[in-house]
Design an enzyme around this catalytic site. Structure first.
Site, PDB file in Angstrom:
ATOM      1  N   ASP A   1      32.812  15.323 -23.316  1.00 44.52           N
ATOM      2  CA  ASP A   1      33.182  16.284 -24.653  1.00 44.52           C
ATOM      3  C   ASP A   1      31.705  17.258 -24.866  1.00 44.52           C
ATOM      4  O   ASP A   1      30.505  16.504 -24.876  1.00 44.52           O
ATOM      5  CB  ASP A   1      33.376  15.693 -25.837  1.00 44.52           C
ATOM      6  CG  ASP A   1      34.014  16.835 -26.963  1.00 44.52           C
ATOM      7  OD1 ASP A   1      35.037  17.057 -26.814  1.00 44.52           O
ATOM      8  OD2 ASP A   1      32.961  17.248 -27.494  1.00 44.52           O
ATOM      9  N   ILE A   2      32.195  18.600 -24.845  1.00 46.18           N
ATOM     10  CA  ILE A   2      30.762  19.280 -24.766  1.00 46.18           C
ATOM     11  C   ILE A   2      30.341  19.294 -26.421  1.00 46.18           C
ATOM     12  O   ILE A   2      31.188  19.483 -27.289  1.00 46.18           O
ATOM     13  CB  ILE A   2      31.063  20.658 -24.527  1.00 46.18           C
ATOM     14  CG1 ILE A   2      31.495  20.858 -22.996  1.00 46.18           C
ATOM     15  CG2 ILE A   2      29.773  21.832 -24.671  1.00 46.18           C
ATOM     16  CD1 ILE A   2      31.897  21.912 -22.730  1.00 46.18           C
TER      17      ILE A   2
ATOM     18  N   ASN B   1      30.698  28.777 -29.706  1.00 39.20           N
ATOM     19  CA  ASN B   1      31.965  29.848 -29.712  1.00 39.20           C
ATOM     20  C   ASN B   1      31.444  30.949 -30.785  1.00 39.20           C
ATOM     21  O   ASN B   1      31.536  31.997 -30.861  1.00 39.20           O
ATOM     22  CB  ASN B   1      33.031  29.289 -29.900  1.00 39.20           C
ATOM     23  CG  ASN B   1      33.749  28.990 -28.502  1.00 39.20           C
ATOM     24  OD1 ASN B   1      33.341  29.648 -27.567  1.00 39.20           O
ATOM     25  ND2 ASN B   1      34.624  28.118 -28.584  1.00 39.20           N
TER      26      ASN B   1
ATOM     27  N   ASP C   1      33.607  29.962 -22.611  1.00 36.16           N
ATOM     28  CA  ASP C   1      34.375  29.852 -21.420  1.00 36.16           C
ATOM     29  C   ASP C   1      33.315  29.592 -20.296  1.00 36.16           C
ATOM     30  O   ASP C   1      33.689  28.568 -19.427  1.00 36.16           O
ATOM     31  CB  ASP C   1      35.285  30.912 -21.093  1.00 36.16           C
ATOM     32  CG  ASP C   1      36.501  30.963 -22.003  1.00 36.16           C
ATOM     33  OD1 ASP C   1      36.881  30.008 -22.821  1.00 36.16           O
ATOM     34  OD2 ASP C   1      37.223  32.030 -21.990  1.00 36.16           O
TER      35      ASP C   1
ATOM     36  N   GLU D   1      37.501  21.662 -24.743  1.00 39.88           N
ATOM     37  CA  GLU D   1      36.010  21.314 -24.232  1.00 39.88           C
ATOM     38  C   GLU D   1      36.002  19.920 -23.816  1.00 39.88           C
ATOM     39  O   GLU D   1      34.994  19.447 -23.752  1.00 39.88           O
ATOM     40  CB  GLU D   1      34.927  21.442 -25.356  1.00 39.88           C
ATOM     41  CG  GLU D   1      34.767  20.722 -26.563  1.00 39.88           C
ATOM     42  CD  GLU D   1      35.547  21.023 -27.788  1.00 39.88           C
ATOM     43  OE1 GLU D   1      35.397  20.502 -28.862  1.00 39.88           O
ATOM     44  OE2 GLU D   1      36.672  21.867 -27.521  1.00 39.88           O
TER      45      GLU D   1
END
Length: 301
Positions: free
Chosen positions: A170-171, A178, A187, A213
């Site tokens: 997971d980012i 964002n 993206d 993500e």
């Protein structure tokens, strides 16, 4: 193309197999239709079945029905029927049984290769549609549905001698990326992580995007120790990654690990990886954690 050829006559098998091999096809020949059906079921590389109507113990029409029942929309298969008694068997009945085309027996080399070229074009289109349906269009990794199908297969094959590990990636702080830089940049970060996952260096690893993500990596043949090495390599590469045009934008990823245990399902394996992931998040992010069958998470490395 891998072709299963079925005919009761060894002479016909030899003649038609020679035509097929001359055209560059791989041929496995059968005089017994039940044995041929079992082979097609066991070997998904078979893309074409070329059968006579006059076969036993399953007749030609029954064989066609059985083949169509065997495969699904995820396995393209062309069925070609040949008979020396075409007038005695309405073409519509043959096609309704699941066959794709009809040839006279014995076929001429020109007719046989022409029909096979047409079949290959259709099979190519079907495979392209399957790939498109399985692919996450932003990352070109497997999408969630395709990844879960692969996980079902890997879990079914797992054993003490054939371990299986799962990574959930997971980012970190993705919403703030964002909010600060815009969704287009977000993206690009997602695509960069996908590239890193594709380049893990593990030949049997399969990566997919679960959504947003979040990603998962299936690692057949790996226990926790080997998967942890790969996870830390992914984590380090994410921390060192950049986005074109934004060299100051840095991002990290947290990773949760789980390992197959007897009785596991895809859901239980994914649940433990999820528990480990959130432990890595709570531990400060940019970390790797593992959760065992008791669901107790621990940091790794």
């Amino acid at each position: 193309m891998h072709v299963a050829l079925i005919d009761p006559s060894r002479v016909v098998l030899k003649i038609v197999a020679g035509m097929l091999e001359a055209g560059g096809h791989t041929v496995v020949a059968f005089s017994n239709s039940a044995a041929a059906l079992a082979h097609v079921e066991a070997d998904p590389s078979v893309a074409c079945v070329l059968t006579s109507l006059e076969v036993e113990p399953l007749g030609g029409l029954e064989l066609c029905w059985s083949l169509r029942a065997l495969v699904d929309e995820r396995r393209p298969l062309t069925i070609l029927v040949m008979s020396s008694a075409r007038d005695d068997r309405p073409l519509g009945e043959v096609l309704d049984s699941g066959a794709d085309d009809f040839l006279s027996k014995p076929p001429s080399p020109q007719e046989l290769h022409g029909r096979l070229r047409a079949a290959e074009r259709v099979l190519g289109l079907q495979r392209a549609l399957i790939r498109q349906a399985d692919t996450d269009h932003l990352t070109q990794l497997l999408n969630r549905g395709a990844l879960m199908r692969r996980a079902e297969s890997d879990v079914a094959a797992a054993s003490a001698e054939n371990p299986l590990a799962m990574l959930q990636v997971d980012i970190d702080h993705f919403k703030s990326i964002n909010d600060r830089f815009g969704h287009d940049i977000g993206d690009q970060v997602i695509r960069r992580v996908a590239q890193i996952l594709r380049e893990t260096g593990e030949t049997r690893a399969t990566a997919g995007r679960l959504g947003g993500e979040e990603f998962a990596v299936l690692m057949p043949g790996h226990g926790i120790a080997g998967a942890a090495v790969a996870a830390h390599r992914i984590r380090i590469q994410c921390a060192a990654g950049t986005v074109p045009g934004l060299p100051d934008l840095r991002f990290t990823a947290s990773i949760g690990l789980s390992e197959w245990a007897p009785g596991d399902t895809v859901d239980s394996l994914l649940k433990r990886a999820d528990v480990a992931l959130y432990a890595a998040k709570r531990g400060g992010r940019d970390r790797v954690a593992v959760a065992g069958p008791d669901m107790e998470p621990a940091m790794v490395g």
